[in-house]
Design a protein around this motif. Structure first.
Motif, PDB file in Angstrom:
ATOM      1  N   LYS A 194      17.253   7.947  57.896  1.00 25.44           N
ATOM      2  CA  LYS A 194      16.669   9.317  58.217  1.00 25.44           C
ATOM      3  C   LYS A 194      17.554  10.455  58.635  1.00 25.44           C
ATOM      4  CE  LYS A 194      12.752  11.099  61.048  1.00 25.44           C
ATOM      5  NZ  LYS A 194      11.848  10.728  62.005  1.00 25.44           N
ATOM      6  N   ILE A 195      17.514  11.303  58.208  1.00 29.15           N
ATOM      7  CA  ILE A 195      18.468  12.553  58.490  1.00 29.15           C
ATOM      8  C   ILE A 195      17.698  13.380  59.872  1.00 29.15           C
ATOM      9  CG2 ILE A 195      19.910  14.378  58.048  1.00 29.15           C
ATOM     10  CD1 ILE A 195      20.401  13.137  55.346  1.00 29.15           C
ATOM     11  N   GLU A 196      18.387  13.435  60.797  1.00 27.72           N
ATOM     12  CA  GLU A 196      17.487  14.118  62.022  1.00 27.72           C
ATOM     13  C   GLU A 196      18.514  15.347  62.649  1.00 27.72           C
ATOM     14  OE1 GLU A 196      16.411  11.410  64.683  1.00 27.72           O
ATOM     15  OE2 GLU A 196      14.444  10.973  63.610  1.00 27.72           O
ATOM     16  N   GLY A 197      18.567  16.539  62.405  1.00 20.51           N
ATOM     17  CA  GLY A 197      19.727  17.503  62.779  1.00 20.51           C
ATOM     18  C   GLY A 197      21.109  17.207  62.223  1.00 20.51           C
ATOM     19  N   ASP A 198      21.826  16.812  63.029  1.00 24.44           N
ATOM     20  CA  ASP A 198      23.430  16.712  62.450  1.00 24.44           C
ATOM     21  C   ASP A 198      23.678  14.993  62.433  1.00 24.44           C
ATOM     22  OD1 ASP A 198      23.513  16.189  65.217  1.00 24.44           O
ATOM     23  OD2 ASP A 198      25.387  17.104  65.621  1.00 24.44           O
ATOM     24  N   ARG A 199      22.632  14.174  62.671  1.00 20.62           N
ATOM     25  CA  ARG A 199      22.813  12.518  62.674  1.00 20.62           C
ATOM     26  C   ARG A 199      22.245  12.047  61.487  1.00 20.62           C
ATOM     27  NH1 ARG A 199      25.578  11.856  67.053  1.00 20.62           N
ATOM     28  NH2 ARG A 199      25.505   9.662  67.067  1.00 20.62           N
ATOM     29  N   VAL A 200      22.823  10.926  61.147  1.00 21.42           N
ATOM     30  CA  VAL A 200      22.202   9.897  60.134  1.00 21.42           C
ATOM     31  C   VAL A 200      21.686   8.766  61.241  1.00 21.42           C
ATOM     32  CG1 VAL A 200      22.422   8.618  58.074  1.00 21.42           C
ATOM     33  CG2 VAL A 200      23.456  10.949  58.443  1.00 21.42           C
ATOM     34  N   ARG A 201      20.438   8.411  60.891  1.00 23.93           N
ATOM     35  CA  ARG A 201      19.833   7.216  61.530  1.00 23.93           C
ATOM     36  C   ARG A 201      19.689   6.155  60.212  1.00 23.93           C
ATOM     37  NH1 ARG A 201      19.072   8.107  66.633  1.00 23.93           N
ATOM     38  NH2 ARG A 201      18.601  10.265  67.352  1.00 23.93           N
ATOM     39  N   HIS A 202      20.332   5.105  60.392  1.00 22.47           N
ATOM     40  CA  HIS A 202      20.245   4.130  59.330  1.00 22.47           C
ATOM     41  C   HIS A 202      19.300   2.727  60.209  1.00 22.47           C
ATOM     42  CE1 HIS A 202      23.314   5.460  56.668  1.00 22.47           C
ATOM     43  NE2 HIS A 202      23.962   5.799  57.558  1.00 22.47           N
ATOM     44  N   VAL A 203      18.494   2.249  59.373  1.00 21.26           N
ATOM     45  CA  VAL A 203      17.659   0.875  59.890  1.00 21.26           C
ATOM     46  C   VAL A 203      18.270  -0.131  59.254  1.00 21.26           C
ATOM     47  CG1 VAL A 203      15.581   0.231  60.325  1.00 21.26           C
ATOM     48  CG2 VAL A 203      15.868   2.692  60.369  1.00 21.26           C
ATOM     49  N   VAL A 204      18.840  -1.002  59.858  1.00 21.70           N
ATOM     50  CA  VAL A 204      19.274  -2.106  59.213  1.00 21.70           C
ATOM     51  C   VAL A 204      18.630  -3.529  59.749  1.00 21.70           C
ATOM     52  CG1 VAL A 204      21.668  -1.241  58.757  1.00 21.70           C
ATOM     53  CG2 VAL A 204      21.426  -2.294  60.974  1.00 21.70           C
ATOM     54  N   LEU A 205      18.552  -4.423  59.066  1.00 16.94           N
ATOM     55  CA  LEU A 205      17.923  -5.540  59.511  1.00 16.94           C
ATOM     56  C   LEU A 205      19.059  -6.723  60.081  1.00 16.94           C
ATOM     57  CD1 LEU A 205      15.368  -7.401  59.566  1.00 16.94           C
ATOM     58  CD2 LEU A 205      15.701  -8.237  57.356  1.00 16.94           C
ATOM     59  N   THR A 206      18.745  -7.435  61.236  1.00 19.90           N
ATOM     60  CA  THR A 206      19.861  -8.274  61.720  1.00 19.90           C
ATOM     61  C   THR A 206      18.816  -9.531  61.916  1.00 19.90           C
ATOM     62  OG1 THR A 206      19.552  -7.561  64.120  1.00 19.90           O
ATOM     63  CG2 THR A 206      21.185  -6.367  62.744  1.00 19.90           C
ATOM     64  N   PRO A 207      19.509 -10.651  62.345  1.00 22.48           N
ATOM     65  CA  PRO A 207      18.828 -11.618  62.577  1.00 22.48           C
ATOM     66  C   PRO A 207      17.778 -11.458  63.976  1.00 22.48           C
ATOM     67  CG  PRO A 207      21.007 -12.268  62.205  1.00 22.48           C
ATOM     68  CD  PRO A 207      20.857 -10.861  62.067  1.00 22.48           C
ATOM     69  N   ARG A 208      18.001 -10.519  64.761  1.00 22.03           N
ATOM     70  CA  ARG A 208      17.280 -10.476  65.828  1.00 22.03           C
ATOM     71  C   ARG A 208      16.263  -9.278  65.875  1.00 22.03           C
ATOM     72  NH1 ARG A 208      22.261  -8.687  66.386  1.00 22.03           N
ATOM     73  NH2 ARG A 208      22.499  -6.376  66.743  1.00 22.03           N
ATOM     74  N   GLY A 209      16.176  -8.809  64.536  1.00 16.98           N
ATOM     75  CA  GLY A 209      15.109  -8.036  63.932  1.00 16.98           C
ATOM     76  C   GLY A 209      15.773  -6.543  63.526  1.00 16.98           C
ATOM     77  N   PRO A 210      15.091  -5.194  63.279  1.00 14.65           N
ATOM     78  CA  PRO A 210      15.574  -4.250  62.798  1.00 14.65           C
ATOM     79  C   PRO A 210      16.109  -3.344  63.862  1.00 14.65           C
ATOM     80  CG  PRO A 210      13.026  -4.295  62.458  1.00 14.65           C
ATOM     81  CD  PRO A 210      13.364  -5.451  63.200  1.00 14.65           C
ATOM     82  N   VAL A 211      17.289  -2.850  63.561  1.00 16.80           N
ATOM     83  CA  VAL A 211      18.204  -2.128  64.452  1.00 16.80           C
ATOM     84  C   VAL A 211      18.476  -0.678  64.104  1.00 16.80           C
ATOM     85  CG1 VAL A 211      20.671  -2.134  65.747  1.00 16.80           C
ATOM     86  CG2 VAL A 211      19.320  -4.334  65.466  1.00 16.80           C
ATOM     87  N   THR A 212      18.381   0.328  64.656  1.00 20.57           N
ATOM     88  CA  THR A 212      18.625   1.665  64.366  1.00 20.57           C
ATOM     89  C   THR A 212      20.126   1.987  64.590  1.00 20.57           C
ATOM     90  OG1 THR A 212      16.313   2.244  64.673  1.00 20.57           O
ATOM     91  CG2 THR A 212      17.813   4.084  64.535  1.00 20.57           C
ATOM     92  N   VAL A 213      20.773   2.486  63.854  1.00 20.33           N
ATOM     93  CA  VAL A 213      22.303   2.970  64.173  1.00 20.33           C
ATOM     94  C   VAL A 213      22.369   4.491  63.668  1.00 20.33           C
ATOM     95  CG1 VAL A 213      24.492   2.685  63.301  1.00 20.33           C
ATOM     96  CG2 VAL A 213      23.083   0.621  63.486  1.00 20.33           C
ATOM     97  N   SER A 214      22.964   5.185  64.729  1.00 18.99           N
ATOM     98  CA  SER A 214      22.958   6.512  64.439  1.00 18.99           C
ATOM     99  C   SER A 214      24.370   6.843  64.579  1.00 18.99           C
ATOM    100  CB  SER A 214      22.447   7.257  65.873  1.00 18.99           C
ATOM    101  OG  SER A 214      22.467   8.726  65.598  1.00 18.99           O
ATOM    102  N   LYS A 215      24.721   7.927  63.672  1.00 19.09           N
ATOM    103  CA  LYS A 215      26.053   8.453  63.181  1.00 19.09           C
ATOM    104  C   LYS A 215      25.984   9.987  63.212  1.00 19.09           C
ATOM    105  CE  LYS A 215      30.274   6.566  62.258  1.00 19.09           C
ATOM    106  NZ  LYS A 215      31.012   6.036  63.464  1.00 19.09           N
ATOM    107  N   LYS A 216      26.978  10.745  63.350  1.00 21.36           N
ATOM    108  CA  LYS A 216      27.010  12.030  62.939  1.00 21.36           C
ATOM    109  C   LYS A 216      27.532  12.149  61.530  1.00 21.36           C
ATOM    110  CE  LYS A 216      28.560  14.500  67.045  1.00 21.36           C
ATOM    111  NZ  LYS A 216      29.573  15.257  67.539  1.00 21.36           N
ATOM    112  N   CYS A 217      26.561  13.122  60.859  1.00 22.05           N
ATOM    113  CA  CYS A 217      26.542  13.487  59.412  1.00 22.05           C
ATOM    114  C   CYS A 217      28.263  13.379  58.990  1.00 22.05           C
ATOM    115  CB  CYS A 217      25.967  14.805  59.050  1.00 22.05           C
ATOM    116  SG  CYS A 217      24.015  14.404  59.241  1.00 22.05           S
ATOM    117  N   ASP A 218      28.837  14.184  59.547  1.00 18.06           N
ATOM    118  CA  ASP A 218      30.343  14.306  59.055  1.00 18.06           C
ATOM    119  C   ASP A 218      31.133  13.142  59.126  1.00 18.06           C
ATOM    120  OD1 ASP A 218      30.229  14.493  61.872  1.00 18.06           O
ATOM    121  OD2 ASP A 218      31.919  16.160  61.833  1.00 18.06           O
TER     122      ASP A 218
END
Length: 153
Positions: free
Chosen positions: A25-49
């Protein structure tokens, strides 16, 4: 249209035990990736650039959803000049780039027919009889179809 299968090293923000990419999901200037790990879904946020995936989406067409296997991100993108430029700029993250034929991604009418019949509860034998083909031919067609579907997923 030509396509490239790109294998990328995961960025530092991505958990090393990530099993699958569930979406973004793109929110403002950040990209939020949702990834599945053994402990469950995790959200990772990174600047678009800083996000190579975001740059590929904005500079080219991404086919299907990216997948993650053993810390390697696999994505299929259209072979365009901007995509090649982005990959060249981020050479340190790129593991491999492989050219794909469009036929390896698009289902033929026969493949769609067999897949539809199997989804409707048909068997290899029934489909072979109905289409006047051998069971071996239908089985090979179904196997090739499944390989394409897995590639798309």
């Amino acid at each position: 249209m030509k396509f490239l299968r790109v294998r990328l090293r995961a960025c530092d923000a991505l958990p090393r035990d990530a099993l699958a990419h569930l979406g973004f999901k793109i929110e403002g200037d950040r990209v939020r990736h949702v990834v599945l790990t053994p402990r469950g879904p995790v959200t990772v946020s990174k600047k678009c650039d800083e996000c190579i995936f975001y740059k590929l989406i904005s500079g080219s067409y991404v086919y299907g959803a990216p997948s993650i296997h053993n810390g390697v991100i696999k994505v299929v993108v259209a072979d365009t000049r901007p995509a090649r430029r982005i990959l060249a700029e981020h050479r340190q993250q790129v593991i491999s780039v492989e050219r794909l034929r469009p036929a390896s991604l698009v289902l033929t009418s026969k493949q769609r027919e067999v897949l539809s019949a199997m989804a409707s509860g048909g068997s290899i034998s029934l489909i072979a009889r109905a289409s006047s083909r051998s069971k071996v031919a239908v089985y090979k067609l179904f196997r090739k179809t499944l390989k394409k579907v897995v590639e798309l997923i």
